[in-house]
Design an enzyme around this catalytic site. Sequence first.
Site, PDB file in Angstrom:
ATOM      1  CG  ASN A   1      83.405  10.227  83.492  1.00 36.07           C
ATOM      2  OD1 ASN A   1      83.365  10.010  82.282  1.00 36.07           O
ATOM      3  ND2 ASN A   1      83.054  11.388  84.023  1.00 36.07           N
TER       4      ASN A   1
ATOM      5  NE  ARG B   1      79.228  11.489  82.171  1.00 38.71           N
ATOM      6  CZ  ARG B   1      79.805  12.523  81.585  1.00 38.71           C
ATOM      7  NH1 ARG B   1      81.109  12.638  81.597  1.00 38.71           N
ATOM      8  NH2 ARG B   1      79.082  13.447  81.006  1.00 38.71           N
TER       9      ARG B   1
ATOM     10  NE  ARG C   1      80.016  22.047  75.276  1.00 41.06           N
ATOM     11  CZ  ARG C   1      79.672  21.284  76.296  1.00 41.06           C
ATOM     12  NH1 ARG C   1      78.415  21.234  76.705  1.00 41.06           N
ATOM     13  NH2 ARG C   1      80.554  20.550  76.919  1.00 41.06           N
TER      14      ARG C   1
ATOM     15  CG  HIS D   1      74.854  18.304  82.668  1.00 43.65           C
ATOM     16  ND1 HIS D   1      74.684  19.593  82.194  1.00 43.65           N
ATOM     17  CD2 HIS D   1      76.182  18.040  82.599  1.00 43.65           C
ATOM     18  CE1 HIS D   1      75.865  20.086  81.848  1.00 43.65           C
ATOM     19  NE2 HIS D   1      76.781  19.164  82.075  1.00 43.65           N
TER      20      HIS D   1
ATOM     21  CD  GLU E   1      77.760  14.546  87.054  1.00 44.20           C
ATOM     22  OE1 GLU E   1      77.408  14.455  85.877  1.00 44.20           O
ATOM     23  OE2 GLU E   1      78.648  15.324  87.426  1.00 44.20           O
TER      24      GLU E   1
END
Length: 395
Positions: free
Chosen positions: A7, A88, A238, A177, A381
Amino acid sequence: MKILVLNCGSSSLKYQLIDMDGEVVLGKGLCERIGIDGKLKHSGKEEYAADITMRDQTDAIRIVIDALLNKDHGVLNSIDEVNAVGHRVVHGGEYFSSSVIVTDEVKKAISACVQLAPLHNPPNLMGIEACEKLLPGKPQAAVFDTAFHQTMPPKAFMYAIPYEMYEKYKIRKYGFHGTSHKYVAQRAAALLNKPIETINIITCHLGNGASVCAVKKGKSIDTSMGFTPLEGLVMGTRAGNMDAAIIPFWMEKEGLSVKEVESILNKKSGMLGLSGVSSDFRDIEDAKKQGDKRAEISLDVFHYRVAKTVGEYAAAMNGVDAIVFTAGLGENSASSRAAICEYLGYLGLAIYSQKNSVRGQEIDFSAHGSKVRALVIPTNEELMIARDTLELISN
Ligand code: ADP
Protein backbone atom coordinates in the site's frame (compact mmCIF):
# COMPACT_ATOMS: atom_id res chain seq x y z
CA MET A 1 1.92 -19.37 -2.46
CA LYS A 2 3.33 -16.17 -0.96
CA ILE A 3 1.88 -12.80 -1.88
CA LEU A 4 3.49 -9.45 -1.09
CA VAL A 5 0.82 -6.82 -0.45
CA LEU A 6 1.86 -3.18 -0.88
CA ASN A 7 0.00 0.00 0.00
CA CYS A 8 2.14 2.83 -1.37
CA GLY A 9 1.28 6.32 -0.20
CA SER A 10 3.05 9.57 -0.98
CA SER A 11 5.34 9.45 2.04
CA SER A 12 4.60 6.03 3.52
CA LEU A 13 4.40 2.41 2.43
CA LYS A 14 2.69 -0.42 4.30
CA TYR A 15 3.46 -4.02 3.44
CA GLN A 16 2.51 -7.54 4.40
CA LEU A 17 3.88 -10.83 3.15
CA ILE A 18 1.08 -13.41 3.36
CA ASP A 19 1.43 -17.16 2.96
CA MET A 20 -1.85 -18.06 1.28
CA ASP A 21 -1.61 -21.66 2.48
CA GLY A 22 -3.45 -20.96 5.72
CA GLU A 23 -3.55 -17.18 5.10
CA VAL A 24 -0.75 -16.53 7.58
CA VAL A 25 1.03 -13.16 7.79
CA LEU A 26 4.75 -13.99 7.66
CA GLY A 27 6.04 -10.45 7.91
CA LYS A 28 4.73 -6.91 7.84
CA GLY A 29 5.82 -3.37 8.34
CA LEU A 30 5.80 0.27 7.50
CA CYS A 31 8.16 2.67 5.74
CA GLU A 32 7.62 6.28 6.73
CA ARG A 33 9.01 9.68 5.79
CA ILE A 34 9.80 8.55 2.23
CA GLY A 35 11.40 11.45 0.36
CA ILE A 36 12.23 13.21 3.66
CA ASP A 37 14.69 10.90 5.43
CA GLY A 38 13.24 7.42 5.96
CA LYS A 39 12.14 5.11 8.78
CA LEU A 40 11.47 1.39 8.65
CA LYS A 41 9.44 -0.58 11.18
CA HIS A 42 9.48 -4.26 10.36
CA SER A 43 8.04 -7.26 12.10
CA GLY A 44 9.13 -10.67 10.87
CA LYS A 45 11.10 -13.35 12.70
CA GLU A 46 12.00 -10.46 15.01
CA GLU A 47 10.94 -6.83 15.41
CA TYR A 48 13.29 -4.44 13.68
CA ALA A 49 13.37 -0.64 13.31
CA ALA A 50 15.88 1.55 11.51
CA ASP A 51 16.45 5.00 10.04
CA ILE A 52 17.33 4.38 6.38
CA THR A 53 17.37 6.95 3.59
CA MET A 54 14.40 6.48 1.26
CA ARG A 55 14.44 8.91 -1.63
CA ASP A 56 11.40 7.45 -3.29
CA GLN A 57 9.09 4.41 -3.55
CA THR A 58 11.78 2.39 -5.35
CA ASP A 59 14.18 2.91 -2.43
CA ALA A 60 11.46 1.99 0.06
CA ILE A 61 10.52 -1.22 -1.77
CA ARG A 62 14.20 -2.18 -2.05
CA ILE A 63 14.47 -1.74 1.74
CA VAL A 64 11.33 -3.85 2.29
CA ILE A 65 12.80 -6.65 0.16
CA ASP A 66 16.07 -6.47 2.13
CA ALA A 67 14.13 -6.66 5.41
CA LEU A 68 12.17 -9.70 4.20
CA LEU A 69 15.43 -11.41 3.19
CA ASN A 70 17.48 -10.42 6.25
CA LYS A 71 18.87 -13.47 8.02
CA ASP A 72 18.02 -12.17 11.51
CA HIS A 73 14.60 -10.55 11.17
CA GLY A 74 13.63 -11.64 7.64
CA VAL A 75 11.21 -14.38 6.64
CA LEU A 76 12.43 -15.40 3.17
CA ASN A 77 15.51 -17.25 1.97
CA SER A 78 15.11 -16.01 -1.57
CA ILE A 79 12.93 -13.43 -3.27
CA ASP A 80 11.91 -16.18 -5.70
CA GLU A 81 9.63 -17.45 -2.92
CA VAL A 82 7.32 -14.45 -3.57
CA ASN A 83 4.78 -15.55 -6.18
CA ALA A 84 3.10 -12.22 -6.86
CA VAL A 85 2.58 -8.66 -5.64
CA GLY A 86 -0.82 -7.15 -4.86
CA HIS A 87 -1.09 -3.36 -4.83
CA ARG A 88 -3.74 -1.22 -3.24
CA VAL A 89 -4.73 1.41 -5.80
CA VAL A 90 -7.10 4.11 -4.60
CA HIS A 91 -8.89 5.19 -7.77
CA GLY A 92 -9.92 3.02 -10.69
CA GLY A 93 -12.51 5.50 -12.01
CA GLU A 94 -15.03 3.84 -14.30
CA TYR A 95 -12.31 1.63 -15.78
CA PHE A 96 -12.23 -1.09 -13.15
CA SER A 97 -15.05 -2.96 -11.48
CA SER A 98 -12.75 -5.65 -10.14
CA SER A 99 -9.10 -6.31 -9.42
CA VAL A 100 -6.81 -6.87 -12.42
CA ILE A 101 -3.36 -8.09 -13.35
CA VAL A 102 -1.18 -5.07 -14.14
CA THR A 103 -0.45 -4.54 -17.83
CA ASP A 104 0.60 -1.45 -19.79
CA GLU A 105 -3.10 -0.78 -20.51
CA VAL A 106 -3.91 -0.99 -16.79
CA LYS A 107 -1.10 1.41 -15.94
CA LYS A 108 -2.43 3.87 -18.55
CA ALA A 109 -5.90 3.69 -16.99
CA ILE A 110 -4.47 4.25 -13.47
CA SER A 111 -2.63 7.28 -14.89
CA ALA A 112 -5.84 8.53 -16.44
CA CYS A 113 -7.41 8.48 -12.96
CA VAL A 114 -4.66 10.67 -11.46
CA GLN A 115 -6.87 13.75 -11.89
CA LEU A 116 -9.49 12.04 -9.72
CA ALA A 117 -7.01 11.09 -6.95
CA PRO A 118 -4.00 13.37 -7.34
CA LEU A 119 -2.52 12.50 -3.93
CA HIS A 120 -2.99 8.74 -4.11
CA ASN A 121 -2.77 7.34 -7.63
CA PRO A 122 0.72 8.70 -8.44
CA PRO A 123 2.45 6.92 -5.51
CA ASN A 124 0.36 3.78 -6.19
CA LEU A 125 1.66 3.79 -9.75
CA MET A 126 5.21 4.49 -8.61
CA GLY A 127 5.00 1.40 -6.39
CA ILE A 128 3.92 -0.74 -9.35
CA GLU A 129 6.72 0.59 -11.54
CA ALA A 130 9.29 0.11 -8.78
CA CYS A 131 8.24 -3.56 -8.49
CA GLU A 132 8.62 -4.01 -12.23
CA LYS A 133 12.26 -3.00 -11.79
CA LEU A 134 12.98 -4.76 -8.49
CA LEU A 135 10.94 -7.94 -8.98
CA PRO A 136 11.08 -8.41 -12.76
CA GLY A 137 8.74 -11.01 -14.16
CA LYS A 138 6.60 -11.32 -11.00
CA PRO A 139 2.89 -10.91 -11.70
CA GLN A 140 1.39 -7.81 -10.11
CA ALA A 141 -2.25 -7.17 -9.35
CA ALA A 142 -4.02 -3.85 -8.78
CA VAL A 143 -6.86 -3.86 -6.25
CA PHE A 144 -8.93 -0.67 -6.32
CA ASP A 145 -10.74 1.08 -3.44
CA THR A 146 -13.41 2.14 -5.91
CA ALA A 147 -13.97 -1.16 -7.76
CA PHE A 148 -16.51 -2.72 -5.36
CA HIS A 149 -18.78 0.32 -5.80
CA GLN A 150 -18.87 0.14 -9.59
CA THR A 151 -22.10 -1.86 -9.26
CA MET A 152 -23.93 1.27 -8.04
CA PRO A 153 -26.74 2.22 -10.41
CA PRO A 154 -26.85 5.70 -12.01
CA LYS A 155 -29.59 6.80 -9.60
CA ALA A 156 -27.06 6.35 -6.78
CA PHE A 157 -23.94 7.71 -8.47
CA MET A 158 -25.21 10.71 -10.46
CA TYR A 159 -25.10 14.20 -8.95
CA ALA A 160 -27.84 16.62 -9.94
CA ILE A 161 -25.52 19.04 -11.69
CA PRO A 162 -25.35 19.75 -15.45
CA TYR A 163 -24.92 16.38 -17.19
CA GLU A 164 -21.97 17.73 -19.20
CA MET A 165 -19.94 17.78 -15.96
CA TYR A 166 -20.22 14.00 -15.87
CA GLU A 167 -19.39 13.64 -19.56
CA LYS A 168 -16.52 16.12 -19.50
CA TYR A 169 -14.87 15.46 -16.13
CA LYS A 170 -16.44 12.18 -14.97
CA ILE A 171 -17.91 13.95 -11.94
CA ARG A 172 -20.00 11.26 -10.21
CA LYS A 173 -20.00 9.30 -6.99
CA TYR A 174 -17.27 6.64 -6.93
CA GLY A 175 -17.08 5.64 -3.27
CA PHE A 176 -14.00 4.40 -1.41
CA HIS A 177 -13.02 1.81 1.24
CA GLY A 178 -14.43 -0.75 -1.23
CA THR A 179 -11.94 -3.48 -0.29
CA SER A 180 -12.91 -3.13 3.37
CA HIS A 181 -16.68 -3.04 2.72
CA LYS A 182 -16.39 -6.12 0.51
CA TYR A 183 -14.29 -8.03 3.04
CA VAL A 184 -16.56 -7.38 6.04
CA ALA A 185 -19.73 -8.03 4.00
CA GLN A 186 -18.35 -11.42 2.94
CA ARG A 187 -17.33 -12.22 6.52
CA ALA A 188 -20.77 -11.18 7.79
CA ALA A 189 -22.49 -13.57 5.38
CA ALA A 190 -20.12 -16.35 6.47
CA LEU A 191 -20.73 -15.65 10.17
CA LEU A 192 -24.49 -15.58 9.63
CA ASN A 193 -24.17 -18.78 7.64
CA LYS A 194 -26.17 -17.36 4.74
CA PRO A 195 -25.21 -17.02 1.06
CA ILE A 196 -24.33 -13.36 0.51
CA GLU A 197 -26.62 -13.33 -2.57
CA THR A 198 -29.63 -13.78 -0.27
CA ILE A 199 -29.10 -10.98 2.26
CA ASN A 200 -28.82 -7.21 2.61
CA ILE A 201 -25.97 -5.82 4.70
CA ILE A 202 -25.05 -2.29 5.74
CA THR A 203 -21.33 -1.98 6.44
CA CYS A 204 -20.04 0.93 8.55
CA HIS A 205 -16.30 1.55 8.12
CA LEU A 206 -15.71 4.02 10.95
CA GLY A 207 -12.10 5.10 11.26
CA ASN A 208 -10.34 8.37 10.76
CA GLY A 209 -11.88 8.21 7.29
CA ALA A 210 -15.42 6.85 7.50
CA SER A 211 -18.04 5.54 5.10
CA VAL A 212 -21.19 3.43 5.06
CA CYS A 213 -22.10 1.04 2.25
CA ALA A 214 -25.36 -0.64 1.24
CA VAL A 215 -24.48 -4.18 0.14
CA LYS A 216 -27.52 -5.71 -1.53
CA LYS A 217 -27.14 -9.42 -2.23
CA GLY A 218 -23.35 -9.07 -2.25
CA LYS A 219 -23.17 -5.94 -4.42
CA SER A 220 -22.57 -2.33 -3.42
CA ILE A 221 -25.63 -0.33 -4.47
CA ASP A 222 -24.78 2.88 -2.62
CA THR A 223 -22.08 4.33 -0.40
CA SER A 224 -21.57 7.56 1.50
CA MET A 225 -18.23 8.74 0.08
CA GLY A 226 -18.53 10.36 -3.31
CA PHE A 227 -16.46 11.91 -6.07
CA THR A 228 -13.79 12.19 -3.39
CA PRO A 229 -13.50 10.80 0.16
CA LEU A 230 -14.78 14.15 1.47
CA GLU A 231 -18.47 13.35 1.05
CA GLY A 232 -20.72 11.61 3.54
CA LEU A 233 -20.13 11.07 7.23
CA VAL A 234 -18.35 13.41 9.60
CA MET A 235 -14.73 12.16 9.76
CA GLY A 236 -11.60 12.81 11.81
CA THR A 237 -10.72 15.99 9.93
CA ARG A 238 -13.11 15.91 6.94
CA ALA A 239 -16.41 17.77 6.93
CA GLY A 240 -18.57 15.22 5.11
CA ASN A 241 -21.93 16.38 3.73
CA MET A 242 -22.74 20.06 3.90
CA ASP A 243 -24.57 22.69 1.88
CA ALA A 244 -22.34 23.43 -1.14
CA ALA A 245 -23.38 27.10 -0.91
CA ILE A 246 -21.27 27.42 2.25
CA ILE A 247 -18.12 27.29 0.10
CA PRO A 248 -18.63 30.44 -2.01
CA PHE A 249 -20.06 32.20 1.07
CA TRP A 250 -16.91 31.38 3.04
CA MET A 251 -14.58 32.27 0.18
CA GLU A 252 -16.18 35.68 -0.15
CA LYS A 253 -16.33 36.45 3.59
CA GLU A 254 -12.79 35.31 4.39
CA GLY A 255 -11.10 35.94 1.04
CA LEU A 256 -10.09 32.28 0.82
CA SER A 257 -8.53 30.59 -2.19
CA VAL A 258 -9.73 27.26 -3.61
CA LYS A 259 -6.69 25.53 -2.09
CA GLU A 260 -7.39 27.06 1.33
CA VAL A 261 -11.04 25.96 1.35
CA GLU A 262 -10.02 22.48 0.22
CA SER A 263 -7.50 22.27 3.02
CA ILE A 264 -9.99 23.46 5.68
CA LEU A 265 -12.63 20.97 4.53
CA ASN A 266 -10.19 18.06 4.46
CA LYS A 267 -7.80 18.80 7.30
CA LYS A 268 -9.40 21.18 9.80
CA SER A 269 -13.05 20.16 9.80
CA GLY A 270 -14.87 17.02 10.93
CA MET A 271 -14.44 15.92 14.53
CA LEU A 272 -11.38 18.17 14.92
CA GLY A 273 -13.17 21.30 13.73
CA LEU A 274 -16.34 20.56 15.67
CA SER A 275 -14.81 19.52 18.97
CA GLY A 276 -11.70 21.71 18.97
CA VAL A 277 -10.13 18.84 20.95
CA SER A 278 -8.61 16.43 18.44
CA SER A 279 -9.36 14.37 15.35
CA ASP A 280 -8.89 11.23 17.42
CA PHE A 281 -12.09 9.73 18.80
CA ARG A 282 -10.36 8.50 21.95
CA ASP A 283 -9.37 12.06 22.90
CA ILE A 284 -12.88 13.30 22.17
CA GLU A 285 -14.50 10.52 24.22
CA ASP A 286 -12.14 11.40 27.10
CA ALA A 287 -12.98 15.10 26.80
CA LYS A 288 -16.70 14.30 26.87
CA LYS A 289 -16.16 12.32 30.08
CA GLN A 290 -14.49 15.42 31.56
CA GLY A 291 -17.64 17.40 30.76
CA ASP A 292 -16.50 19.10 27.53
CA LYS A 293 -19.74 20.22 25.84
CA ARG A 294 -18.29 20.61 22.33
CA ALA A 295 -16.82 17.12 22.50
CA GLU A 296 -20.25 15.79 23.45
CA ILE A 297 -21.98 17.63 20.60
CA SER A 298 -19.41 16.46 18.05
CA LEU A 299 -19.91 12.82 19.06
CA ASP A 300 -23.69 13.33 18.87
CA VAL A 301 -23.33 14.77 15.36
CA PHE A 302 -21.16 11.83 14.30
CA HIS A 303 -23.50 9.14 15.64
CA TYR A 304 -26.60 10.89 14.29
CA ARG A 305 -25.06 11.14 10.81
CA VAL A 306 -24.09 7.44 10.76
CA ALA A 307 -27.56 6.40 11.98
CA LYS A 308 -29.29 8.57 9.34
CA THR A 309 -27.15 7.04 6.61
CA VAL A 310 -27.95 3.52 7.83
CA GLY A 311 -31.63 4.50 7.68
CA GLU A 312 -31.26 5.73 4.09
CA TYR A 313 -29.65 2.46 3.05
CA ALA A 314 -32.20 0.32 4.85
CA ALA A 315 -34.79 2.18 2.75
CA ALA A 316 -32.72 1.84 -0.44
CA MET A 317 -32.58 -1.95 0.01
CA ASN A 318 -36.14 -2.27 1.35
CA GLY A 319 -34.79 -3.80 4.54
CA VAL A 320 -31.56 -4.94 6.09
CA ASP A 321 -30.46 -8.25 7.62
CA ALA A 322 -27.22 -7.17 9.28
CA ILE A 323 -25.32 -4.03 10.20
CA VAL A 324 -21.55 -4.39 10.44
CA PHE A 325 -19.12 -2.13 12.32
CA THR A 326 -15.46 -2.05 11.34
CA ALA A 327 -12.22 0.05 11.38
CA GLY A 328 -10.64 1.86 14.35
CA LEU A 329 -13.77 3.29 15.95
CA GLY A 330 -16.23 0.69 14.64
CA GLU A 331 -14.14 -2.17 16.00
CA ASN A 332 -13.18 -0.61 19.31
CA SER A 333 -15.74 1.86 20.59
CA ALA A 334 -18.62 0.12 22.36
CA SER A 335 -20.12 3.50 23.30
CA SER A 336 -20.25 4.69 19.69
CA ARG A 337 -21.79 1.43 18.48
CA ALA A 338 -24.40 1.61 21.24
CA ALA A 339 -25.19 5.28 20.47
CA ILE A 340 -25.68 4.52 16.75
CA CYS A 341 -27.75 1.37 17.36
CA GLU A 342 -30.00 3.30 19.74
CA TYR A 343 -31.45 5.11 16.70
CA LEU A 344 -32.16 1.84 14.90
CA GLY A 345 -34.74 0.19 17.12
CA TYR A 346 -37.42 0.91 14.50
CA LEU A 347 -35.65 -1.56 12.19
CA GLY A 348 -36.11 -4.26 14.81
CA LEU A 349 -32.50 -4.01 16.03
CA ALA A 350 -31.77 -4.67 19.68
CA ILE A 351 -28.27 -5.10 21.08
CA TYR A 352 -26.83 -7.20 23.86
CA SER A 353 -24.69 -4.75 25.87
CA GLN A 354 -22.39 -7.32 27.40
CA LYS A 355 -21.37 -8.66 24.00
CA ASN A 356 -21.03 -5.11 22.67
CA SER A 357 -18.25 -4.44 25.17
CA VAL A 358 -15.99 -7.02 23.47
CA ARG A 359 -13.12 -5.31 21.63
CA GLY A 360 -11.38 -5.83 18.31
CA GLN A 361 -12.75 -9.28 17.48
CA GLU A 362 -15.57 -10.73 15.41
CA ILE A 363 -18.78 -10.77 17.38
CA ASP A 364 -22.53 -10.72 16.86
CA PHE A 365 -23.66 -8.31 19.57
CA SER A 366 -27.35 -8.27 18.72
CA ALA A 367 -29.80 -9.40 21.35
CA HIS A 368 -31.54 -12.75 21.10
CA GLY A 369 -34.56 -12.26 18.85
CA SER A 370 -33.25 -9.05 17.25
CA LYS A 371 -34.68 -8.83 13.72
CA VAL A 372 -31.48 -7.26 12.42
CA ARG A 373 -28.08 -8.65 13.39
CA ALA A 374 -25.40 -6.22 14.63
CA LEU A 375 -21.83 -7.40 14.09
CA VAL A 376 -18.30 -6.24 14.76
CA ILE A 377 -15.88 -7.52 12.13
CA PRO A 378 -12.27 -6.30 12.15
CA THR A 379 -11.41 -5.33 8.60
CA ASN A 380 -8.52 -6.91 6.73
CA GLU A 381 -7.86 -5.10 3.47
CA GLU A 382 -4.43 -6.71 3.05
CA LEU A 383 -5.89 -10.20 3.13
CA MET A 384 -8.56 -9.19 0.63
CA ILE A 385 -5.86 -7.80 -1.71
CA ALA A 386 -3.85 -11.03 -1.33
CA ARG A 387 -6.93 -13.18 -2.04
CA ASP A 388 -7.77 -11.20 -5.18
CA THR A 389 -4.14 -11.42 -6.32
CA LEU A 390 -4.04 -15.17 -5.76
CA GLU A 391 -7.29 -15.64 -7.65
CA LEU A 392 -6.01 -13.59 -10.58
CA ILE A 393 -2.70 -15.43 -10.87
CA SER A 394 -4.40 -18.80 -10.47
CA ASN A 395 -6.66 -18.09 -13.45
P1 ADP B 1 -7.58 5.21 9.34
O1 ADP B 1 -7.12 3.85 8.85
O2 ADP B 1 -8.69 5.83 8.55
O3 ADP B 1 -6.47 6.17 9.65
P2 ADP B 1 -8.44 3.74 11.72
O4 ADP B 1 -9.35 2.74 11.13
O5 ADP B 1 -7.12 3.30 12.23
O6 ADP B 1 -8.27 4.99 10.78
O7 ADP B 1 -9.23 4.45 12.91
C1 ADP B 1 -8.66 5.47 13.67
C2 ADP B 1 -9.71 6.03 14.63
O8 ADP B 1 -10.20 4.96 15.47
C3 ADP B 1 -9.13 7.07 15.55
O9 ADP B 1 -9.95 8.23 15.59
C4 ADP B 1 -9.14 6.40 16.89
O10 ADP B 1 -9.39 7.30 17.91
C5 ADP B 1 -10.29 5.43 16.79
N1 ADP B 1 -10.14 4.39 17.80
C6 ADP B 1 -9.20 3.42 17.86
N2 ADP B 1 -9.34 2.71 19.00
C7 ADP B 1 -10.36 3.26 19.69
C8 ADP B 1 -11.01 3.00 20.95
N3 ADP B 1 -10.59 2.03 21.74
N4 ADP B 1 -12.03 3.78 21.32
C9 ADP B 1 -12.45 4.78 20.52
N5 ADP B 1 -11.90 5.07 19.34
C10 ADP B 1 -10.88 4.34 18.92
